[in-house]
Write an enzyme that holds these catalytic residues in place. Sequence first.
Site, PDB file in Angstrom:
ATOM      1  N   GLY A 266       0.833  -1.199   0.000  1.00 16.72           N
ATOM      2  CA  GLY A 266       0.000   0.000   0.000  1.00 16.72           C
ATOM      3  C   GLY A 266       0.858   1.236   0.000  1.00 16.72           C
ATOM      4  O   GLY A 266       2.083   1.164   0.090  1.00 16.72           O
ATOM      5  N   GLY A 267       0.203   2.356  -0.099  1.00 14.62           N
ATOM      6  CA  GLY A 267       0.892   3.632  -0.038  1.00 14.62           C
ATOM      7  C   GLY A 267       1.146   4.030   1.407  1.00 14.62           C
ATOM      8  O   GLY A 267       0.775   3.319   2.346  1.00 14.62           O
TER       9      GLY A 267
ATOM     10  N   LYS B 237      -1.515  -0.457   6.027  1.00 17.15           N
ATOM     11  CA  LYS B 237      -0.886  -1.756   5.793  1.00 17.15           C
ATOM     12  C   LYS B 237      -0.269  -2.363   7.052  1.00 17.15           C
ATOM     13  O   LYS B 237      -0.426  -3.560   7.298  1.00 17.15           O
ATOM     14  CB  LYS B 237       0.124  -1.696   4.641  1.00 17.15           C
ATOM     15  CG  LYS B 237       1.236  -0.712   4.788  1.00 17.15           C
ATOM     16  CD  LYS B 237       1.973  -0.521   3.466  1.00 17.15           C
ATOM     17  CE  LYS B 237       3.019   0.550   3.599  1.00 17.15           C
ATOM     18  NZ  LYS B 237       2.474   1.881   3.901  1.00 17.15           N
TER      19      LYS B 237
ATOM     20  N   THR C  35      12.519  -3.009  10.788  1.00 12.41           N
ATOM     21  CA  THR C  35      13.717  -2.782   9.976  1.00 12.41           C
ATOM     22  C   THR C  35      14.140  -1.322   9.895  1.00 12.41           C
ATOM     23  O   THR C  35      15.133  -1.009   9.250  1.00 12.41           O
ATOM     24  CB  THR C  35      13.480  -3.292   8.540  1.00 12.41           C
ATOM     25  OG1 THR C  35      12.424  -2.532   7.953  1.00 12.41           O
ATOM     26  CG2 THR C  35      13.148  -4.768   8.519  1.00 12.41           C
TER      27      THR C  35
ATOM     28  N   HIS D 195       5.516   3.747  17.329  1.00 13.08           N
ATOM     29  CA  HIS D 195       5.131   2.408  16.870  1.00 13.08           C
ATOM     30  C   HIS D 195       5.427   1.367  17.949  1.00 13.08           C
ATOM     31  O   HIS D 195       4.617   0.473  18.197  1.00 13.08           O
ATOM     32  CB  HIS D 195       5.864   2.041  15.578  1.00 13.08           C
ATOM     33  CG  HIS D 195       5.269   2.659  14.358  1.00 13.08           C
ATOM     34  ND1 HIS D 195       4.151   2.164  13.737  1.00 13.08           N
ATOM     35  CD2 HIS D 195       5.637   3.744  13.646  1.00 13.08           C
ATOM     36  CE1 HIS D 195       3.853   2.903  12.693  1.00 13.08           C
ATOM     37  NE2 HIS D 195       4.738   3.878  12.613  1.00 13.08           N
ATOM     38  N   ARG D 196       6.575   1.480  18.573  1.00 16.23           N
ATOM     39  CA  ARG D 196       6.965   0.558  19.637  1.00 16.23           C
ATOM     40  C   ARG D 196       5.956   0.616  20.787  1.00 16.23           C
ATOM     41  O   ARG D 196       5.509  -0.410  21.300  1.00 16.23           O
ATOM     42  CB  ARG D 196       8.369   0.928  20.131  1.00 16.23           C
ATOM     43  CG  ARG D 196       9.162  -0.221  20.670  1.00 16.23           C
ATOM     44  CD  ARG D 196      10.553   0.230  21.122  1.00 16.23           C
ATOM     45  NE  ARG D 196      11.452   0.459  20.012  1.00 16.23           N
ATOM     46  CZ  ARG D 196      12.265   1.507  19.888  1.00 16.23           C
ATOM     47  NH1 ARG D 196      12.310   2.453  20.800  1.00 16.23           N
ATOM     48  NH2 ARG D 196      13.060   1.617  18.854  1.00 16.23           N
TER      49      ARG D 196
ATOM     50  N   ARG E 230       2.354  -1.075  20.225  1.00 16.36           N
ATOM     51  CA  ARG E 230       2.207  -2.533  20.252  1.00 16.36           C
ATOM     52  C   ARG E 230       2.005  -3.002  21.693  1.00 16.36           C
ATOM     53  O   ARG E 230       2.624  -2.516  22.620  1.00 16.36           O
ATOM     54  CB  ARG E 230       3.439  -3.204  19.645  1.00 16.36           C
ATOM     55  CG  ARG E 230       3.519  -3.024  18.143  1.00 16.36           C
ATOM     56  CD  ARG E 230       4.585  -3.897  17.529  1.00 16.36           C
ATOM     57  NE  ARG E 230       5.929  -3.528  17.911  1.00 16.36           N
ATOM     58  CZ  ARG E 230       6.679  -2.624  17.299  1.00 16.36           C
ATOM     59  NH1 ARG E 230       6.212  -1.964  16.261  1.00 16.36           N
ATOM     60  NH2 ARG E 230       7.892  -2.365  17.711  1.00 16.36           N
TER      61      ARG E 230
END
Length: 171
Positions: free
Chosen positions: A7-8, A13, A33, A48-49, A52
Site C-alpha cells: 500500500g501507499g 498496511k 527494519t 510504533h513501539r 504494540r
Amino acid sequence: MIALILGGASSGKSRHAQQIALRLTPSTVMLATSRPWDADHAARIARHRADRGPEWSTVEEETAIARADLAGRVIVVDCVTLWLSNFFADAKWDAAAAQQAARAELGRVLAIDATWIFVSNELGMSPHAATESARKFVDVHGFVNQEIAARADAVVLMVAGIPLAVKGAVA
C-alpha cells in the site's frame, strides 16, 4: 505461509498486517527494519513501539532479518521499503549491490519455516522519480516486491484502510 501487504504511505498496511498476525497466534514477532534517520523518524519508531501491546516480541534488525530463532513463529516484517533503504545506504546507493544483498537475505529468510507477513510500500503507483538514484531504488523495490509476491500465498493491497485481495487469501 507468506503474505505480502502492500500500500501507499498511511494506507493501513501495518495495522492490517498486525491484525492478521494476532488472528494467527497470541504471541507474535514484530521484525522492525527501520533505521532512525532523524529525530522525527526516531519519534515515529518510538510511537510504533509504544503502540504494540505485550503480545508482541520486537526484534529490531536493519538488514540481517534471517534469524534461526524465528522458526515456527508468526513474524511481521515492517517494512520492506525501509529494509531496502538500509541496503541502499550501506551500498552507497549502488543499486546492483543493494539488490544482490537484499535478494540473498530474502532467500535466507524464506528458507526459515515460519509465517512471514511482509509489509511494503507500492511505489509503482507514485509519480516517476525525479532523480537517477530514486528511479533505481523504485526499480529494485519493485523487483523485490515482485519476488516476494511470486512466493507469497497471499497478497493484499491496502487502499485507504481497506484491504483488497490481490492473490490468495490470508488465514
